[in-house]
Scaffold this motif. Structure first.
Motif, PDB file in Angstrom:
ATOM      1  N   VAL A 255       0.836  -1.207   0.000  1.00  0.00           N
ATOM      2  CA  VAL A 255       0.000   0.000   0.000  1.00  0.00           C
ATOM      3  C   VAL A 255       0.868   1.253   0.000  1.00  0.00           C
ATOM      4  CG1 VAL A 255      -1.715   1.327   1.290  1.00  0.00           C
ATOM      5  CG2 VAL A 255      -1.939  -1.157   1.127  1.00  0.00           C
ATOM      6  N   GLY A 256       1.883   1.275   0.867  1.00  0.00           N
ATOM      7  CA  GLY A 256       2.757   2.443   0.946  1.00  0.00           C
ATOM      8  C   GLY A 256       3.505   2.702  -0.351  1.00  0.00           C
ATOM      9  N   ASP A 257       3.936   1.632  -1.012  1.00  0.00           N
ATOM     10  CA  ASP A 257       4.647   1.786  -2.278  1.00  0.00           C
ATOM     11  C   ASP A 257       3.749   2.407  -3.342  1.00  0.00           C
ATOM     12  OD1 ASP A 257       7.059   0.999  -4.048  1.00  0.00           O
ATOM     13  OD2 ASP A 257       5.375   0.053  -5.074  1.00  0.00           O
ATOM     14  N   VAL A 258       2.527   1.937  -3.446  1.00  0.00           N
ATOM     15  CA  VAL A 258       1.587   2.476  -4.438  1.00  0.00           C
ATOM     16  C   VAL A 258       1.323   3.958  -4.185  1.00  0.00           C
ATOM     17  CG1 VAL A 258      -0.826   2.406  -5.175  1.00  0.00           C
ATOM     18  CG2 VAL A 258       0.495   0.293  -5.052  1.00  0.00           C
ATOM     19  N   ILE A 259       1.102   4.322  -2.940  1.00  0.00           N
ATOM     20  CA  ILE A 259       0.822   5.724  -2.615  1.00  0.00           C
ATOM     21  C   ILE A 259       2.017   6.607  -2.972  1.00  0.00           C
ATOM     22  CG2 ILE A 259       0.434   7.337  -0.705  1.00  0.00           C
ATOM     23  CD1 ILE A 259      -1.287   5.113   0.600  1.00  0.00           C
ATOM     24  N   ASP A 260       3.219   6.158  -2.631  1.00  0.00           N
ATOM     25  CA  ASP A 260       4.421   6.943  -2.935  1.00  0.00           C
ATOM     26  C   ASP A 260       4.603   7.115  -4.443  1.00  0.00           C
ATOM     27  OD1 ASP A 260       4.990   7.187  -0.251  1.00  0.00           O
ATOM     28  OD2 ASP A 260       6.483   5.569  -0.220  1.00  0.00           O
ATOM     29  N   VAL A 261       4.424   6.032  -5.193  1.00  0.00           N
ATOM     30  CA  VAL A 261       4.601   6.091  -6.646  1.00  0.00           C
ATOM     31  C   VAL A 261       3.527   6.968  -7.285  1.00  0.00           C
ATOM     32  CG1 VAL A 261       4.539   4.720  -8.769  1.00  0.00           C
ATOM     33  CG2 VAL A 261       5.816   3.891  -6.789  1.00  0.00           C
ATOM     34  N   ALA A 262       2.287   6.819  -6.831  1.00  0.00           N
ATOM     35  CA  ALA A 262       1.201   7.619  -7.396  1.00  0.00           C
ATOM     36  C   ALA A 262       1.421   9.100  -7.132  1.00  0.00           C
ATOM     37  CB  ALA A 262      -0.135   7.171  -6.811  1.00  0.00           C
ATOM     38  N   ARG A 263       1.852   9.453  -5.934  1.00  0.00           N
ATOM     39  CA  ARG A 263       2.130  10.859  -5.626  1.00  0.00           C
ATOM     40  C   ARG A 263       3.224  11.411  -6.536  1.00  0.00           C
ATOM     41  NH1 ARG A 263       1.981  10.377   1.016  1.00  0.00           N
ATOM     42  NH2 ARG A 263      -0.234  10.972   1.279  1.00  0.00           N
ATOM     43  N   ALA A 264       4.273  10.613  -6.762  1.00  0.00           N
ATOM     44  CA  ALA A 264       5.358  11.063  -7.635  1.00  0.00           C
ATOM     45  C   ALA A 264       4.880  11.211  -9.076  1.00  0.00           C
ATOM     46  CB  ALA A 264       6.524  10.074  -7.557  1.00  0.00           C
ATOM     47  N   ASN A 265       4.085  10.240  -9.558  1.00  0.00           N
ATOM     48  CA  ASN A 265       3.563  10.310 -10.924  1.00  0.00           C
ATOM     49  C   ASN A 265       2.663  11.525 -11.116  1.00  0.00           C
ATOM     50  OD1 ASN A 265       4.866   7.985 -11.782  1.00  0.00           O
ATOM     51  ND2 ASN A 265       3.118   6.650 -11.364  1.00  0.00           N
ATOM     52  N   ILE A 266       1.822  11.773 -10.137  1.00  0.00           N
ATOM     53  CA  ILE A 266       0.897  12.905 -10.228  1.00  0.00           C
ATOM     54  C   ILE A 266       1.666  14.225 -10.174  1.00  0.00           C
ATOM     55  CG2 ILE A 266      -0.929  14.122  -8.971  1.00  0.00           C
ATOM     56  CD1 ILE A 266      -2.024  11.284  -8.242  1.00  0.00           C
ATOM     57  N   ALA A 267       2.695  14.282  -9.337  1.00  0.00           N
ATOM     58  CA  ALA A 267       3.500  15.504  -9.258  1.00  0.00           C
ATOM     59  C   ALA A 267       4.188  15.789 -10.590  1.00  0.00           C
ATOM     60  CB  ALA A 267       4.529  15.372  -8.139  1.00  0.00           C
ATOM     61  N   THR A 268       4.652  14.737 -11.262  1.00  0.00           N
ATOM     62  CA  THR A 268       5.308  14.906 -12.564  1.00  0.00           C
ATOM     63  C   THR A 268       4.321  15.355 -13.630  1.00  0.00           C
ATOM     64  OG1 THR A 268       6.947  13.207 -12.017  1.00  0.00           O
ATOM     65  CG2 THR A 268       6.639  13.729 -14.349  1.00  0.00           C
ATOM     66  N   LEU A 269       3.147  14.741 -13.652  1.00  0.00           N
ATOM     67  CA  LEU A 269       2.138  15.084 -14.650  1.00  0.00           C
ATOM     68  C   LEU A 269       1.496  16.442 -14.367  1.00  0.00           C
ATOM     69  CD1 LEU A 269       0.466  14.050 -17.124  1.00  0.00           C
ATOM     70  CD2 LEU A 269      -1.186  13.145 -15.462  1.00  0.00           C
ATOM     71  N   ASN A 270       1.331  16.753 -13.070  1.00  0.00           N
ATOM     72  CA  ASN A 270       0.673  17.991 -12.646  1.00  0.00           C
ATOM     73  C   ASN A 270      -0.700  18.153 -13.295  1.00  0.00           C
ATOM     74  OD1 ASN A 270       0.392  20.397 -11.224  1.00  0.00           O
ATOM     75  ND2 ASN A 270       1.369  21.622 -12.837  1.00  0.00           N
ATOM     76  N   PRO A 271      -1.573  17.156 -13.129  1.00  0.00           N
ATOM     77  CA  PRO A 271      -2.887  17.214 -13.784  1.00  0.00           C
ATOM     78  C   PRO A 271      -3.788  18.272 -13.158  1.00  0.00           C
ATOM     79  CG  PRO A 271      -2.782  15.353 -12.291  1.00  0.00           C
ATOM     80  CD  PRO A 271      -1.421  15.952 -12.291  1.00  0.00           C
ATOM     81  N   LYS A 272      -4.548  18.944 -14.001  1.00  0.00           N
ATOM     82  CA  LYS A 272      -5.485  19.975 -13.539  1.00  0.00           C
ATOM     83  C   LYS A 272      -6.925  19.487 -13.510  1.00  0.00           C
ATOM     84  CE  LYS A 272      -2.033  22.853 -13.415  1.00  0.00           C
ATOM     85  NZ  LYS A 272      -1.414  23.169 -12.113  1.00  0.00           N
ATOM     86  N   SER A 273      -7.157  18.290 -14.058  1.00  0.00           N
ATOM     87  CA  SER A 273      -8.513  17.752 -14.108  1.00  0.00           C
ATOM     88  C   SER A 273      -8.440  16.240 -14.241  1.00  0.00           C
ATOM     89  CB  SER A 273      -9.283  18.326 -15.300  1.00  0.00           C
ATOM     90  OG  SER A 273      -8.761  17.791 -16.516  1.00  0.00           O
ATOM     91  N   VAL A 274      -9.579  15.584 -14.065  1.00  0.00           N
ATOM     92  CA  VAL A 274      -9.638  14.138 -14.231  1.00  0.00           C
ATOM     93  C   VAL A 274      -9.353  13.755 -15.681  1.00  0.00           C
ATOM     94  CG1 VAL A 274     -12.135  14.097 -14.648  1.00  0.00           C
ATOM     95  CG2 VAL A 274     -11.007  12.064 -13.711  1.00  0.00           C
ATOM     96  N   GLU A 275      -9.671  14.647 -16.618  1.00  0.00           N
ATOM     97  CA  GLU A 275      -9.385  14.348 -18.027  1.00  0.00           C
ATOM     98  C   GLU A 275      -7.878  14.270 -18.274  1.00  0.00           C
ATOM     99  OE1 GLU A 275     -11.673  13.481 -20.388  1.00  0.00           O
ATOM    100  OE2 GLU A 275     -12.953  13.487 -18.620  1.00  0.00           O
TER     101      GLU A 275
END
Length: 379
Positions: A255-275
Motif C-alpha cells: 500500500v505504501g509503495d503504491v501511494i508513494d509512486v502515485a504521488r510522484a507520478n501525479i507531481a510529474t504530470l501535474n494534472p489539472k482535471s480528471v481528463e
C-alpha cells in the motif's frame, strides 16, 4: 476531505444513461455504491469461489470478502491521494460481480463454452450485470450507475482495445465509455487494490490450508524484511500472531509503495482535471518497478504452490466439468431455465441469443447452486 483538482467531482459527473433527479443527501457516487451493495449479484458473491471452492472451509476468502477487502484498500489509497473515496469504493465493490461460480476456473470453462458465441470476460460480464441483468427498477434495466463508475468497471485492467467482448461492445454502442483511454485515478486505485488484496490474502489462505509453511515464504522478497522485523521485536510470539504481524507488514509495504509512486507520478504530470489523468497515456496509480519485480516472484510462488497445488487442481477438474455440463444442458433444454429467464427467449432458434442468455444464467450461479443443479439435472 477536500478533493484534488484531478479527482472525480460528483457535480462534474458525466451522468447516467437514464437521467435521474439528484439525491438531497447523497452524492451520485454514494448512490452508485449503495446500489451495488444492495444488488442481488453482490449478495451472491458470498457463495462464490476466490481460490478455494466455497464449501471447502469457513475461513477462506470468498468473492464477497475479497471485494470488501479490495474496497478497504482502495479507500485508503484514494484518501491519501485526495481522490473521491465514494467512487473508488463503488468501483472496488463492483469489480468482481461478473465472476462465474468457481472463480477463474469457472471463467476458463465459460470462455471455452462461449467462444463460438462472442466470448466471455468477467469484467465485461460485470458491466452487463449492472447495466442489464439487475432488474429491480421500474424505469430501466440495470442499476443506472454513473458514467464514471461504469468506466471504472469496464477499464479494470486499463484501456480496452482490439476485439471487444460482446457484453462490452453492446453497451458501449449505447453509452460511449471512451474505452481507449485510461480510467480515472479512482478506478486505477480500485484496480491496484485488487492486486494488493489478493496477494496478501492468498498467502494467508494458503498457509491456513497447509499448502505451504511460514518457512517456505520466509526468504521471498518483500516478506523477508517483515520476518526479520517481527522476529526481532517479538521473539517469543505464538505462530498465529507471528503470521498476522508478518503479513500485515507485507500488506503495508504494498500500500505504501503504491501511494508513494502515485504521488510522484501525479507531481510529474501535474494534472489539472480528471481528463488529464485519462489522457496521460499511462497509469498513475502503480507499483514501483522494484516492488513490481519482487511481487512477480511472490506471485510465481503462489502459482506453483497454491493455484497449482494437487488438491486445488483436482477440485478445479471437478468444478470445470460442472460448468461444461450445465452450459450445453441448458442450451439444449432451455425449458429447464426458470420462468423469468425463459421470458427473455425471443427466438428459440437463435443460438447466439440463447447461448448468451444461458451464459448469463450459469455465470450468475453461486458455487453451491451450480453443484446442486448439476446433481439434480446431470447426475
Amino acid at each position: 476531505m477536500t478533493l484534488k483538482p484531478y479527482a472525480s467531482h460528483p457535480d462534474a459527473s458525466k451522468g447516467r444513461l437514464f437521467a435521474e433527479e439528484e439525491s438531497a443527501f447523497r452524492s451520485c457516487f454514494q448512490r452508485d455504491r449503495d446500489r451495488i451493495i444492495h444488488a442481488s449479484a453482490f449478495r451472491r458473491l458470498k457463495h462464490k469461489t476466490q481460490v478455494f471452492v466455497e464449501h471447502e472451509g469457513d475461513y477462506y476468502r470468498t468473492r464477497l470478502t475479497h471485494s470488501i477487502e479490495v474496497a478497504q484498500v482502495a479507500r485508503t489509497i484514494a484518501g491519501a491521494l485526495g481522490l473521491n473515496t465514494e467512487l473508488t469504493e463503488a468501483v472496488a465493490l463492483a469489480h468482481d460481480l461478473g465472476h462465474t461460480p468457481f472463480g477463474h476456473t469457472g471463467e476458463d470453462a465459460m470462455e471455452e463454452m462461449m467462444a463460438p458465441f462472442g466470448g466471455f470476460d468477467h469484467n465485461a460480464q460485470a458491466l452487463r450485470i449492472v447495466t442489464s441483468l439487475e432488474r429491480h427498477y421500474a424505469k430501466w434495466d440495470g442499476l443506472n450507475l454513473t458514467w464514471e463508475c461504469l468506466e471504472g468497471i469496464a477499464k479494470h485492467n486499463g484501456p480496452v482495445t482490439g476485439d471487444l467482448p460482446y457484453a462490452l461492445s453492446d453497451y458501449n454502442a449505447l453509452h460511449d465509455l471512451e474505452l481507449g483511454t485510461w480510467a480515472s485515478a479512482e478506478a486505477q486505485a480500485a484496480a491496484i487494490a485488487d492486486d494488493i488484496a489478493y496477494n496478501h490474502h492468498d498467502l494467508q489462505d494458503g498457509l491456513r490450508a497447509g499448502l505451504f509453511t511460514m518457512e517456505d515464504i520466509a526468504e521471498l522478497p518483500l516478506l523477508k524484511p517483515c520476518f526479520e522485523e517481527v522476529d526481532a521485536l517479538y521473539p517469543d510470539l505464538d505462530q498465529d500472531r507471528r503470521r498476522h504481524e508478518i503479513l500485515r507488514r507485507f500488506f503495508g509495504i504494498l500500500v505504501g509503495d503504491v501511494i508513494d509512486v502515485a504521488r510522484a507520478n501525479i507531481a510529474t504530470l501535474n494534472p489539472k482535471s480528471v481528463e488529464d489523468i485519462r489522457y496521460a497515456g499511462r497509469g498513475m496509480v502503480l507499483f514501483s518497478d522494484t516492488v513490481f519485480e519482487d511481487l512477480k516472484i511472490v506471485r510465481e510462488f503462489l502459482f506453483t504452490r497454491m493455484y497449482r497445488a494437487p488438491s486445488v487442481v483436482e477440485m478445479r477438474k471437478k468444478v470445470t466439468q460442472v460448468v461444461k455440463d450445465l452450459f450445453p444442458y441448458f442450451l439444449e433444454n432451455p425449458q429447464e431455465l426458470p420462468d423469468n429467464w425463459q421470458r427473455d427467449i425471443s427466438d428459440p432458434a437463435d443460438k447466439v441469443m440463447l447461448a448468451r442468455l444461458v451464459a448469463d444464467y450459469v455465470s450468475g450461479m453461486t458455487d453451491r447452486f451450480a453443484l446442486t443443479e448439476h446433481a439434480r439435472l446431470i447426475d
